[in-house]
Every structure is written in C-alpha cells, then in structure tokens.
Design an enzyme around this catalytic site. Structure first.
Site: not given
Ligand code: SAH
Ligand code: SF4
Length: 350
Positions: A86, A336
């Site tokens: 996605e 996110c």
């Molecule tokens: N793997 C990388 C980039 C993708 S995730 C990382 O973890 O940074 C992008 C962002 O979304 C990260 O900061 C992650 O922690 C956050 N994220 C993951 N699950 C989430 C959720 N359920 N709600 C809000 N942010 C979330």
C-alpha cells in the site's frame, strides 16, 4: 541489488548512440509522459523495444480508495510477482501532496501496535518499486485533476527502510536526482536499527534527507515489550549516535525527529514524560512528534486527547520542541500503522 530500469535501458540500448539511453532514462522520471509510447523524441522502433522489455511502472493498481474529506487516498498496488503493498497520498493544509511509500512487503520488526508488523516479512522492495509508488501518485494527481502537486515523500508505509538499506538509498538518489524532490522534503522513518543508523553516518552517497526515529518509549525494557527489535543498550547507543550525527551534520535543517505514538497506560504517564524529556535533552537537536494511535485491532488503546495535550505541554515546559501529528486517513485504514496490504472494500475511485 536488483537491476534497476536505468541499467536495463543501458543494456537494451547498448548498440545505440549513448544519448538514446539518456533520453529514455530522463523520460521515465519526467512528469510529462505516461508511457514509453509518449516519448516521441525516441524513434518508434526504440519505443516498441522499451514497451516490450521495461515496464513503465513496476506496479499495477488493484484499487484506489479516497476518503470522504478528500484529503487522503490509499492505493493497493500489485507487483510483478503478485506481492501487494500500500501507498498513501495525503493533501496538506497548503494544498500540496505527500506520498507515503512502503519499503518492504510486510515487516520483520514485529512492533506490537502495528498492523504491518503482524504480517511478518515477505520481501524487500526494489528501488524501482519504491520510486514507482511516488510516480504512480504523481500521475494520479494529474489524471484526476487534484489541485496541487506531489512535493513531499515519507518512507513511513509498510516495512523498515533501514532493513532494506541499499534499495532505499538507490530510491532516495532517484527521488532527489531525476525526480527533483528536495532532500529536506523527504523523511525516512526508522525503528532505529543501530547498524543501519551507523552506516548512513559514514555513507557519502546517503542523501541529506530527514530522519525520524520511532522511539515510542524512553524506557528500554518497556520499549522492548512494545518493539521487540530493541537492541540491548539501545537508548544509550541512540544518544551516542545522535551526538555523532549532530557532529557530522551540524546544519540546522538536519535535525532529528523522535516519533512517539501515544498509548493509554503504556507510555503516557508522567514518568514516561520525564524519561522522554531527559532523552530528548541528551540527544540535543531533536524534535518530538506525538502521534495519536490509529486502531489496528492490537488491543492497545490510544491516549485520550487531553493526555496528548498534557504530554505536549509538559515536554514544551521541559524545553523540548514538540508537535502533535495530525492523523489523516483513519477512516480508510490508510493512517500510520494500519497498512496491511489488503482492502476491506474494493472501490475504484474515478
Ligand atoms: N518501519 C518504520 C516506518 C513505517 S511505520 C518505522 O517503524 O518507523 C511509520 C510510523 O507509524 C512509525 O513511527 C510507527 O511506529 C508508526 N505506527 C505504527 N503503528 C501505528 C499505529 N497503530 N498508530 C499510529 N502510528 C503507528
Ligand atoms: Fe515495522 Fe515500522 Fe510497523 Fe514496527 S512500526 S512493525 S518497524 S512497519
């Protein structure tokens, strides 16, 4: 590293004058064309060879879903091997667009609050595939007469960018090079893989993009429960790395961001606030970005708005630069942590 289309073009045109390969490479990343056939400066026979051999986009769109507010669109894209990922397009308050791209099919890091983490890891995306998510949405904006242009790219979709270092670096070089996206308009978000962070410090080819580190808890033991990839001594190593980063890149625009998803009763207490403020001060030139939790069926509950505000004000009082992320796309599971490579409703937006 996989063979990029740039290289494929060179091989395909090895018997032609060298400017032909350059013409084709420039056309591929130019916003003007939609297919090889559009590149009328190339002789028809060469256009036909390109069409047969080299896909204009590495993905076929399965669906594009837009939200009711018309500020977020989520594309489910299928690669040549059938893998689905996605990518998300978001409109900001200034009317410009940000594309959020995936860097892997799934993710091996297993963060407890993230839908992608629950998928496990299938494979890395190739540099071309990372870039093509941006190219797909750049064309989508034009074709659907959405007002504005794609100016920003965030590597915050499915996958951990630093676990796919070479392909991500190659993609960044194409974005800042032939696709003309300014390096400060690109943010790589990482769970904080220490070898990867160390490597980019000494990598002359790593472009000067912004970095965001998904911290989410400034207590190592508790962070490990949320994020099993947390290495022993992570917080100390991160502070040391941050010093080295600040010395290597003293320019102000190279500040770091700490991302912090607010989970009720998990990382949002006063003690968490003090730990976070302490770490932020220790790291120096950082900003904290508080992220409202997006539901993923993980059993976590997002902190209420008042707690997020209190956290923000408390950090500001401690002298920490802090912002709260405006969450877009929750209503179409495009926010996110909600990306899981499948759509509940399959709606084609026209
Ligand atoms: N793997 C990388 C980039 C993708 S995730 C990382 O973890 O940074 C992008 C962002 O979304 C990260 O900061 C992650 O922690 C956050 N994220 C993951 N699950 C989430 C959720 N359920 N709600 C809000 N942010 C979330
Ligand atoms: Fe992977 Fe990032 Fe999700 Fe963690 S938050 S599982 S690192 S995509």
């Amino acid at each position: 590293m996989g063979t990029t289309r740039n290289r494929q073009i060179e091989i395909l045109f090895s018997g032609e004058p060298s400017f032909r390969a350059r013409q084709a490479q420039e056309a591929l990343f130019s916003p003007v064309f939609r297919s090889w056939d559009d590149v009328s400066s190339l002789p028809k026979s060469l256009r036909e060879r390109l069409t047969d051999a080299i896909p204009w986009n590495r993905f076929v769109p399965v669906s594009v879903l837009g939200n009711a507010r018309r500020d977020t669109w989520k594309a489910l894209l299928q690669a040549e091997d059938g893998a689905r990922i996605e990518a998300v397009l978001m409109r900001n308050s200034r009317g410009q667009f940000t594309v959020c791209v995936s860097t892997q099919v799934g993710c091996a890091m297993g963060c407890a609050f993230c839908a992608t983490g629950r998928l496990g890891m299938t494979r890395n995306l190739a540099a071309d595939e990372i870039v093509d998510q941006v190219r797909f949405f750049r064309e989508y904006v034009t074709d659907n007469s959405l007002d504005g242009e794609v100016t920003n790219v965030v590597l915050m979709g499915m996958g951990e960018p630093l676990a796919n270092y070479e392909e991500v670096r190659e993609a960044l070089l194409v974005l800042v090079g032939p696709m003309s996206v300014g390096p400060t308009r690109i943010t790589v978000s990482t769970v904080g893989i220490l070898p990867g962070l160390g490597r980019l410090l000494d990598d002359p080819e790593w472009p000067p993009v912004r970095l965001a580190i998904s911290l989410h808890c400034a207590d190592e033991e508790r962070r490990r429960k949320m994020m099993p990839s947390t290495a022993p001594g992570f917080l100390d190593e991160l502070a040391r790395w941050s010093d080295a980063y600040t010395k290597a890149f003293p320019e102000k625009r190279r500040h770091l961001t700490l991302e912090y998803v607010m989970l009720s009763g998990v990382n949002d207490t006063d003690r968490d606030l003090r730990n976070l403020a302490k770490l932020a001060r220790r790291m120096g030139r950082v900003r904290v970005n508080l992220i409202p939790y997006n539901a993923t069926g993980s059993g976590f509950v997002g902190s209420p708005f008042e707690t997020i505000s209190r956290f923000r004000d408390g950090l500001a009082r401690e002298g920490v630069t802090v912002t709260v992320r405006k969450s877009l796309g929750g209503d179409i599971a495009a926010a996110c942590g909600q990306l899981a490579g499948k759509t509940v409703r399959k709606e084609e937006e026209s």
